[in-house]
Each structure stands twice: as C-alpha cells, then as structure tokens.
Motif scaffolding. Structure first.
Motif, PDB file in Angstrom:
ATOM      1  N   ASP A  61      41.305  41.590  44.865  1.00  0.00           N
ATOM      2  CA  ASP A  61      42.736  41.724  45.136  1.00  0.00           C
ATOM      3  C   ASP A  61      43.439  40.377  45.290  1.00  0.00           C
ATOM      4  N   ASP A  62      42.712  39.277  45.170  1.00  0.00           N
ATOM      5  CA  ASP A  62      43.289  37.949  45.382  1.00  0.00           C
ATOM      6  C   ASP A  62      43.441  37.234  44.045  1.00  0.00           C
ATOM      7  N   LEU A  63      44.524  37.532  43.350  1.00  0.00           N
ATOM      8  CA  LEU A  63      44.744  36.946  42.027  1.00  0.00           C
ATOM      9  C   LEU A  63      44.954  35.447  42.097  1.00  0.00           C
ATOM     10  N   GLY A  64      45.546  34.962  43.196  1.00  0.00           N
ATOM     11  CA  GLY A  64      45.734  33.529  43.354  1.00  0.00           C
ATOM     12  C   GLY A  64      44.411  32.794  43.371  1.00  0.00           C
TER      13      GLY A  64
ATOM     14  N   ALA B 181      31.136  39.094  32.618  1.00  0.00           N
ATOM     15  CA  ALA B 181      32.280  38.752  33.449  1.00  0.00           C
ATOM     16  C   ALA B 181      33.118  39.979  33.790  1.00  0.00           C
ATOM     17  N   GLN B 182      33.409  40.144  35.086  1.00  0.00           N
ATOM     18  CA  GLN B 182      34.432  41.100  35.485  1.00  0.00           C
ATOM     19  C   GLN B 182      35.799  40.499  35.184  1.00  0.00           C
ATOM     20  N   CYS B 183      36.821  41.349  35.152  1.00  0.00           N
ATOM     21  CA  CYS B 183      38.131  40.886  34.694  1.00  0.00           C
ATOM     22  C   CYS B 183      39.228  41.661  35.417  1.00  0.00           C
ATOM     23  N   PRO B 184      40.275  40.985  35.892  1.00  0.00           N
ATOM     24  CA  PRO B 184      41.373  41.701  36.549  1.00  0.00           C
ATOM     25  C   PRO B 184      42.225  42.469  35.544  1.00  0.00           C
TER      26      PRO B 184
ATOM     27  N   LEU C  21      29.912  36.418  36.262  1.00  0.00           N
ATOM     28  CA  LEU C  21      31.166  36.002  36.878  1.00  0.00           C
ATOM     29  C   LEU C  21      31.788  37.246  37.480  1.00  0.00           C
ATOM     30  N   CYS C  22      31.887  37.281  38.809  1.00  0.00           N
ATOM     31  CA  CYS C  22      32.296  38.533  39.439  1.00  0.00           C
ATOM     32  C   CYS C  22      33.244  38.302  40.607  1.00  0.00           C
ATOM     33  N   PHE C  23      33.864  39.382  41.043  1.00  0.00           N
ATOM     34  CA  PHE C  23      34.671  39.362  42.250  1.00  0.00           C
ATOM     35  C   PHE C  23      33.744  39.234  43.460  1.00  0.00           C
ATOM     36  N   ASP C  24      34.258  38.649  44.538  1.00  0.00           N
ATOM     37  CA  ASP C  24      33.435  38.376  45.722  1.00  0.00           C
ATOM     38  C   ASP C  24      32.723  39.618  46.246  1.00  0.00           C
TER      39      ASP C  24
END
Length: 257
Positions: free
Chosen positions: A204-207, A230-233, A183-186
C-alpha cells in the motif's frame, strides 16, 4: 520565467502545469525556441524542459547562469540511478565528477507530458501522477509504452506477475528455486525461502515502491540469480509509474493471475 526565453511559443497549459507542479518531477515537451541548439533536441523542433526541486540541482543551475542540457545519469538499458553510488558504478571513468545530493526523493523519473500535440499526452508516467495532470488539464491522453526492448533491466531476466498481491505471491512461491530472485512487497517476503528476496515497500506504500524499485533491481546483479519474479502494483496513482518500470525491466513479460 526562463521558460519563455527558451520556448517563446509555450502553450497556455504549460503555465498551468508549472504553477501546479514546478519545481518538481514534471518534464514538459514544448516547441523550442531558436536559442536551443539541435544537439539538445536531436534536431527536433520540440524540447523537454523541467525545473527540478532538489536544492543542489537548483544551485548548480544558478551558478552556471544558463539552462542545463542533461541526459539521465545511467547506462542505457540499466536500472536508473537513484544514488551517487549508482552513478559511480555505471559511469566511473566516463564522466568528470559526481555531485552527491543524497538519495532521490521520488525514485522513479519525472513524468513526461507533451504539449506539442493537439491534445496533451502522457509519454512517461512518473512522480506526478496521471490523476494529478488531469486535475489541472482535464483531458490527458496516455501513450502506450514501447514494448520492443528491455529497459531498467538487471542482468537476469525478469517475469512480472500482476493481480491481487496474495495471489501473485502464491503463484511465484510455487515456482521458485535456489537460483530464483524475487522482487516483492514487504508483506510477502517470508513466502520465498531458499531464494534471494528483495523487498521494495509495502503493497500500500507506493511512495516507498517508487523510491526503492531501481535500487532493489540493481541489488540482484550482485547475486547469482538466473531468474527474477516480480510482484507489481496496480496502475493507479504513482503505481502507474512503478508498474511501468517493472514491466519494462521485464521486457513486458507479464503474467496476469
């Protein structure tokens, strides 16, 4: 205005929050009135109240003519439902009907704040951020999340890697195999060849992350993965809610890099 019929002893902070964030994804826990049965509050002297913003939910409340008591529309422990299809997958044969109002606009559940203590306390981060709450109330304490059980969890075990996104992507890429899900950021989807990758928005798109995280976690259940990384904000803004859900899905198996 119904809040005063349900909970005559509503603290003044509740009106401030309602004026700022209702209708919307904010649940306030307040002392309940005598009209609310114990079945709704599990015998407690407080109750969580919310005024939703979705027009279909609002219409259902109006047509009912009464406040509605409602649990979440998902099986306990599973990733939360954000579409009618998710609800049918979890609850088919267990409930009488599903109203399809389209995909959830926020994704992660409502923020839960209790106003029944000496100081307001954030119990669950959600669509209204901690920073927004503090902009209205000033001091808001934050409860430590429960760490005993996995929640919002897919079938395969999840390990969360936190830190700078480039560093976390590199850490995960060095540990993947054919049976791995990521599970990762784009921005980092191409770093994980030969494994199942689910992207849940730009770093950068938390929404987008809030809207997509449950759907992407659910998607792994249709695959043969035996482990999910999983990456995580970070915990800022809406990221606090997204990170909370991912860490709970992992049973707080978190690696800091």
């Amino acid at each position: 205005d119904q809040i005063y019929d349900l909970c005559p002893a509503v603290p003044p902070q509740a009106k401030l929050l309602a004026d700022a964030f209702w209708p919307g994804p904010l649940t306030m826990i307040v002392p309940k009135g005598d009209c609310i049965p114990d079945e709704v509050s599990c015998g407690l002297d407080t109750v969580g109240i919310r005024l939703p913003s979705h027009p279909m939910a609002r219409a259902l409340i109006r047509e009912s003519g009464v406040p509605l008591a409602a649990p979440s529309a998902n099986t306990s422990g599973r990733p939360s439902t954000t579409t009618a299809a998710h609800v049918m997958h979890d609850m088919d044969g267990k409930i009488a009907a599903v109203l399809d109002g389209g995909a959830c606009g926020v994704g992660v559940e409502s923020t839960v704040i209790t106003l029944a203590l000496e100081r307001p306390r954030l119990l669950r981060p959600g669509g209204i951020t901690l920073e927004q709450l503090r902009s209205v109330l000033g001091d808001v304490k934050v409860s430590a999340p429960g760490m005993k059980y996995r929640h919002y969890a897919p079938k395969a075990p999840v390990t969360v890697v936190r830190g700078d996104p480039q560093d976390t992507a590199k850490y995960i890429a060095e540990r993947i195999s054919d049976a791995t899900g990521v599970l990762c950021f784009d921005e980092y989807k191409n770093m994980f060849p030969n494994c199942i990758v689910e992207c849940f928005g730009s770093q950068d798109d938390l929404g987008a992350q809030a809207r997509e995280v449950f759907d992407r976690l659910r998607a792994f259940d249709d695959t043969s993965v035996t482990q999910i990384w999983a990456q995580c904000p970070s915990d800022e803004g809406l990221g606090l809610a997204v990170a909370n859900r991912i860490k709970k899905a992992a049973g707080f198996s978190v690696i800091e890099v």
